[in-house]
Scaffold this active site. Structure first.
Site, PDB file in Angstrom:
ATOM      1  CG  HIS A   1      -2.144  -0.982   0.791  1.00 57.87           C
ATOM      2  ND1 HIS A   1      -2.170  -2.264   1.242  1.00 57.87           N
ATOM      3  CD2 HIS A   1      -3.203  -0.827  -0.037  1.00 57.87           C
ATOM      4  CE1 HIS A   1      -3.231  -2.868   0.722  1.00 57.87           C
ATOM      5  NE2 HIS A   1      -3.880  -2.024  -0.043  1.00 57.87           N
TER       6      HIS A   1
ATOM      7  NE  ARG B   1      -6.139   0.077  -2.115  1.00 55.75           N
ATOM      8  CZ  ARG B   1      -5.718   0.127  -3.378  1.00 55.75           C
ATOM      9  NH1 ARG B   1      -5.645   1.269  -4.006  1.00 55.75           N
ATOM     10  NH2 ARG B   1      -5.358  -0.976  -4.007  1.00 55.75           N
TER      11      ARG B   1
ATOM     12  CG  ASN C   1      -3.130  -5.025  -5.757  1.00 56.31           C
ATOM     13  OD1 ASN C   1      -2.756  -5.192  -6.903  1.00 56.31           O
ATOM     14  ND2 ASN C   1      -3.608  -3.884  -5.315  1.00 56.31           N
ATOM     15  CG  ASP C   2      -5.055  -8.693  -0.899  1.00 58.07           C
ATOM     16  OD1 ASP C   2      -3.956  -8.804  -0.339  1.00 58.07           O
ATOM     17  OD2 ASP C   2      -5.856  -7.777  -0.652  1.00 58.07           O
TER      18      ASP C   2
ATOM     19  NE  ARG D   1      -0.860  -6.042  -1.403  1.00 57.42           N
ATOM     20  CZ  ARG D   1      -2.091  -5.550  -1.475  1.00 57.42           C
ATOM     21  NH1 ARG D   1      -3.132  -6.308  -1.166  1.00 57.42           N
ATOM     22  NH2 ARG D   1      -2.300  -4.333  -1.866  1.00 57.42           N
TER      23      ARG D   1
ATOM     24  NE  ARG E   1     -10.952  -1.791  -0.078  1.00 58.30           N
ATOM     25  CZ  ARG E   1      -9.688  -2.063  -0.381  1.00 58.30           C
ATOM     26  NH1 ARG E   1      -9.412  -3.073  -1.168  1.00 58.30           N
ATOM     27  NH2 ARG E   1      -8.724  -1.323   0.092  1.00 58.30           N
TER      28      ARG E   1
ATOM     29  CB  CYS F   1     -10.173  -2.391  -8.103  1.00 55.81           C
ATOM     30  SG  CYS F   1     -10.518  -3.569  -6.803  1.00 55.81           S
TER      31      CYS F   1
ATOM     32  CD  GLU G   1      -9.456  -8.357  -1.675  1.00 59.93           C
ATOM     33  OE1 GLU G   1      -8.429  -7.795  -2.076  1.00 59.93           O
ATOM     34  OE2 GLU G   1     -10.223  -7.834  -0.854  1.00 59.93           O
TER      35      GLU G   1
HETATM   36  C1  PEP Z   1      -6.417  -5.859  -4.269  1.00 59.72           C
HETATM   37  O1  PEP Z   1      -6.149  -6.646  -3.367  1.00 59.72           O
HETATM   38  O2  PEP Z   1      -6.156  -6.079  -5.466  1.00 59.72           O
HETATM   39  C2  PEP Z   1      -7.037  -4.564  -3.965  1.00 59.72           C
HETATM   40  C3  PEP Z   1      -7.422  -3.758  -4.916  1.00 59.72           C
HETATM   41  O3  PEP Z   1      -7.165  -4.206  -2.661  1.00 59.72           O
HETATM   42  P1  PEP Z   1      -5.937  -3.699  -1.759  1.00 59.72           P
HETATM   43  O4  PEP Z   1      -4.774  -3.417  -2.662  1.00 59.72           O
HETATM   44  O5  PEP Z   1      -6.388  -2.477  -1.056  1.00 59.72           O
HETATM   45  O6  PEP Z   1      -5.697  -4.851  -0.846  1.00 59.72           O
HETATM   46 MG    MG Z   2      -7.039  -6.377  -1.453  1.00 57.76          MG
END
Ligand code: PEP
Ligand code: MG
Length: 580
Positions: free
Chosen positions: A191, A298, A456-457, A467, A334, A504, A433
């Site tokens: 993040h 977010r 991402n997750d 990550r 979200r 996303c 995710e």
């Molecule tokens: C993701 O996990 O792809 C996502 C968009 O949420 P975050 O990056 O906030 O975990």
């Molecule tokens: Mg996520």
């Protein structure tokens, strides 16, 4: 001149002087003292406390003008700690008994109190833990002569070098002060990296030894697009990068000309391009980059950098103003995704061994229905201001989704009873995710209006690759055949169930990958505003059938590297300028 290689986190080039930011726990020197030195140590402590008091009053003044008197009063608790006579007596006794420097005694006593407060039943005292800890750190910094508050407000623009930066620290950085940042740890979808992209600050993370190889004041070039940091460059290199910097800015300006053109393929297959934001302040950038709405707001950043939860009103203001400014375009809010690498106060969210797999996101919301309800009330109330949709993070199965929807329904009934207006037909989605959700998305589709794939997750959980860990970043492959198959399955299943599917995760903003996702039939791409024009350029340069043939070819390959090379080669065919 040396070149360090890291992970590209946020694009762009910056040249400037290095400044170190140390957010780590302070390491305290320990030294024996004589009885005669006790009074000297007390004097040092007294001076540090006066200095701390002065700093807190200054912050209070600033907070008061920026956020109002109520917010400034939160800092009164800090001042009370500094005035506590009993604490002073305890320190005198500690010094006499232990005969060590005052930093050590003060730290031990404060830590003992913190432990007691953290365990007490008294809610008020428990809520003060973070305040007291803040005072402890400030006093220690002053005793040790370290840089303290406003650490991120630099006098001149600098390149920030840190072992690590939390997402909340990054959120406080400002383009005016920070030219770029460079960290030893971290991954491309941490993040902290995502925040840098939002702020349009070039960043390189995961350099492992940047804090050892760069000296304070060194001139450094940060190439956030390639993931390189050049320390102490020679004049020709500086010139080359200055040119590069201008080229990057010019390319961005050119891309922005696509801003008002539709996001559709040459043969008119349309997609939706939306933006991800962390803070309402980013709305102008969303509009400037031509997004057709916000695909991920977010909301957890409203909860960071503070010791209490944001009130319903505060949240309502943030959501309503964003939704209003984007209307008639949609804004997908979200619900909070606290945990993972985004922590609220240490008391509300205790440290865990595996925070990404722990008490996070919807799990936290369902365990704290009081906090969740407050957020849902604010979201629903803001739904009258424009086109608002909501989605839940980290859904792992049907039960969780049903429970979240039940609470949403109860909150809707409560608002109806009160006569508070809201949109009763609000679209509700689930983020996909977690692998269990991806594999059972046919079951989840029955209870939602849309899916948003959080790659991402999804990548970190499917490939078992943390990550934010730079050591294994090479394994974090969006092009891994397992990821391709999962994404295709989610899109196909969503469409078969009659719902739309968006993405996303950062993957949606990578030009080569967007070609693949387009061919898979993804309906909505949501990414950092700066990436949007790139994705639009790819989409506007191809026939839909070409993108589909890319998918067929990619799915036959056996490794992530092969897929990556295959996608780059196809991207080069359609938009050569995007491939080096
Ligand atoms: C993701 O996990 O792809 C996502 C968009 O949420 P975050 O990056 O906030 O975990
Ligand atoms: Mg996520």
């Amino acid at each position: 001149m040396i070149t360090l290689k890291g992970i590209p986190a946020a694009p762009g080039v910056a040249i400037g002087n290095a400044l170190f930011f140390d957010s780590e726990e302070l390491s305290l020197p320990r030294r024996a003292i004589t009885e005669q030195e006790i009074s000297l140590e007390l004097l040092r402590l007294e001076e540090a406390m006066i200095k701390t008091r002065h700093q807190i009053i200054q912050i209070q003044k600033r907070v008061s003008t920026e956020l109002g008197r109520d917010s400034a009063e939160i800092l009164n608790a800090h001042l009370l700690v500094l005035e506590d006579q009993a604490l002073r007596e305890e320190i005198i006794n500690g010094l006499k008994q232990q005969l060590v420097n005052v930093e050590v005694v003060f730290n031990e006593i404060m830590r003992r109190h913190l432990k007691v407060f953290a365990r007490t039943e008294d809610e008020y005292l428990r809520e003060r833990v973070a305040d007291i800890d803040d005072v402890r750190k400030r006093v220690l910094r002053n005793l040790l002569g370290k840089r303290t508050d406003a650490a991120l407000q630099f006098e001149q623009p600098v390149v920030v070098i840190a072992r690590d930066l939390s997402p909340s620290e990054t959120a406080q950085m400002h383009k005016r002060h920070v030219l770029a940042f460079v960290t030893d740890v971290g991954g491309r979808t941490s993040h902290t990296a995502i925040m840098a992209k939002s702020l349009e600050i070039p960043a390189v993370v995961g350099l492992e030894a940047a804090t050892r190889r760069i000296q304070k004041g060194d001139v450094v070039i940060v190439d956030g697009s390639r993931g390189e940091v050049i320390v102490d460059p020679d004049p020709p290199t500086v010139q080359r990068y200055e040119l590069e910097q201008r080229r990057y800015q010019e390319a961005n300006r050119q891309l922005l000309q696509l801003k008002d053109l539709p996001a559709e393929t040459l043969d008119r297959h349309p997609v939706t391009l939306s933006a991800n934001i962390e803070l309402p302040d980013e709305v102008p950038s969303v509009i400037a980059h031509g997004a057709a709405g916000i695909g991920l707001f977010r909301t957890e950043f409203l909860y960071l950098n503070r010791n209490d939860f944001p009130t319903e009103e505060e949240q309502y203001e943030a959501y309503a103003s964003t939704v209003e400014r984007l209307a008639p375009h949609p804004v997908i809010i979200r619900t909070m995704d606290l945990g993972g690498d985004k922590f609220f106060s240490p008391l509300q969210m205790p440290a865990e061994m595996n925070p990404f797999m722990g008490w996070r996101a919807i799990r936290f919301s369902l365990a704290r229905p009081d906090v969740f309800r407050m957020q849902l009330r604010a979201i629903l109330r803001a739904s009258t201001k424009g086109n608002l949709k909501l989605m839940y993070p980290m859904i792992s199965g049907v039960e969780e989704l049903k429970r979240a929807n039940e609470i949403l329904h109860e909150v809707e009934q409560e608002l109806s009873r009160e006569g508070t207006p809201f949109n009763a037909d609000i679209e509700v989605g689930a983020m996909i995710e977690v692998p269990s959700a991806a594999l059972t998305c046919d079951l989840l589709a029955q209870d939602v209006d849309f899916f948003s794939i959080g790659t991402n997750d999804l990548i970190q959980y499917s490939l078992a690759v943390d990550r934010v860990n730079e050591k294994i970043a090479y394994l974090y492959e969006p092009t891994h055949p397992a990821i391709l198959r999962l994404i295709k399955q989610i899109i196909d299943v969503g469409h078969a169930a009659g719902i739309w599917v968006g993405m996303c995760g950062e993957m949606a903003g990578e030009p080569a990958l967007s070609l693949l996702l387009l061919g898979m039939g993804l309906d909505e791409f949501s990414t950092s505003p700066v990436q949007l024009p790139l994705v639009k350029q790819v989409i506007r340069s191809v026939e839909y059938s070409f993108a589909k043939s890319v998918v067929d070819g990619a799915l036959k390959l056996r490794t992530g590297k092969e897929v990556e090379a295959f996608l780059q080669a196809h991207l080069k065919q359609v938009v050569p300028a995007l491939v080096e």
